[in-house]
Design a protein around this motif. Sequence first.
Motif, PDB file in Angstrom:
ATOM      1  N   ASP A  71     -14.232   0.140 -12.490  1.00  0.00           N
ATOM      2  CA  ASP A  71     -13.724  -0.749 -11.445  1.00  0.00           C
ATOM      3  C   ASP A  71     -12.882  -1.894 -12.017  1.00  0.00           C
ATOM      4  N   ASN A 117      -2.341   0.241  -6.978  1.00  0.00           N
ATOM      5  CA  ASN A 117      -1.064   0.543  -6.346  1.00  0.00           C
ATOM      6  C   ASN A 117      -0.414  -0.726  -5.797  1.00  0.00           C
ATOM      7  N   SER A 131      -9.114   2.051 -14.159  1.00  0.00           N
ATOM      8  CA  SER A 131     -10.238   2.835 -14.672  1.00  0.00           C
ATOM      9  C   SER A 131     -10.613   2.359 -16.071  1.00  0.00           C
ATOM     10  N   LYS A 154      -2.190   8.739  -6.122  1.00  0.00           N
ATOM     11  CA  LYS A 154      -2.637   8.450  -4.757  1.00  0.00           C
ATOM     12  C   LYS A 154      -2.662   9.682  -3.901  1.00  0.00           C
ATOM     13  N   SER A 203     -15.165   2.073  -3.347  1.00  0.00           N
ATOM     14  CA  SER A 203     -14.869   3.453  -3.747  1.00  0.00           C
ATOM     15  C   SER A 203     -13.739   3.502  -4.761  1.00  0.00           C
ATOM     16  N   ARG A 204     -13.578   4.687  -5.355  1.00  0.00           N
ATOM     17  CA  ARG A 204     -12.462   4.940  -6.259  1.00  0.00           C
ATOM     18  C   ARG A 204     -11.141   4.735  -5.503  1.00  0.00           C
ATOM     19  N   GLN A 205     -11.092   5.158  -4.255  1.00  0.00           N
ATOM     20  CA  GLN A 205      -9.873   5.025  -3.460  1.00  0.00           C
ATOM     21  C   GLN A 205      -9.480   3.556  -3.281  1.00  0.00           C
ATOM     22  N   GLU A 206     -10.466   2.689  -3.113  1.00  0.00           N
ATOM     23  CA  GLU A 206     -10.164   1.264  -2.973  1.00  0.00           C
ATOM     24  C   GLU A 206      -9.595   0.711  -4.281  1.00  0.00           C
ATOM     25  N   ARG A 207     -10.169   1.134  -5.416  1.00  0.00           N
ATOM     26  CA  ARG A 207      -9.643   0.704  -6.721  1.00  0.00           C
ATOM     27  C   ARG A 207      -8.208   1.185  -6.895  1.00  0.00           C
ATOM     28  N   LEU A 208      -7.933   2.451  -6.561  1.00  0.00           N
ATOM     29  CA  LEU A 208      -6.579   2.989  -6.687  1.00  0.00           C
ATOM     30  C   LEU A 208      -5.605   2.258  -5.771  1.00  0.00           C
ATOM     31  N   MET A 209      -6.071   1.884  -4.579  1.00  0.00           N
ATOM     32  CA  MET A 209      -5.215   1.154  -3.653  1.00  0.00           C
ATOM     33  C   MET A 209      -4.864  -0.225  -4.222  1.00  0.00           C
ATOM     34  N   LYS A 211       0.831  -1.212   0.000  1.00  0.00           N
ATOM     35  CA  LYS A 211       0.000   0.000   0.000  1.00  0.00           C
ATOM     36  C   LYS A 211       0.862   1.256   0.000  1.00  0.00           C
TER      37      LYS A 211
END
Length: 189
Positions: free
Chosen positions: A102, A166, A120, A189, A157-163, A11
């Motif tokens: 997603d 990453n 995305s 991030k 969420s978008r943040q979970e997808r980005l995580m 992470k």
Amino acid sequence: MIIPEGLKKYKEIPVDCPKYDKSNPDYRCSLDYDKSNYRKRKAAEEAKKEKICIFKIIDLVNLFLQEINVNSKCVFIDGLDVLMAVNYEHIKRQYGLNNQSDIVWMRFTTDGYLGVVASSNDINFEYTTNSGKLIKSVDKEWDKNVIIIVPLPNIKSRQERLMIENMIGNYLRDKNIPIIDLYSHNLGK
């Protein structure tokens, strides 16, 4: 998703990664403003490493998804023009996604290197993006006939997808998989 203690390190943004911060810009993030050519030098280093078979990459990502309890697997798409085969609404319905965006995706070069780990619903083979510019800087071209997507059902969420993007990129890096655009999966991030 459940992240075991030993995998939480993925992470974290690697210490050598340029940091995107509006109040204190690190110009190494953008190839257009980076006078030091930091990311181009990193791309050249990655391009000198031994490339790893795409199916090995798929196995590693599938194992990682299993380890973090994400109920998904890589989808290998190949054909004459994969962008014509990628229908985001169809992918959303087929894999039960909350949103068309997603997905995590991976693009490759014509000689088999992993070019970028991203997420995305914007898969492309442009050379005007940072990833495309890096591919050109090491005298490679996108393979427009191959991509891997990882559908992410049930993310919140978008943040979970980005995580997850990453973590996949950092996990592959830790497993010595060369990635030409080594930092793309960390910059948003």
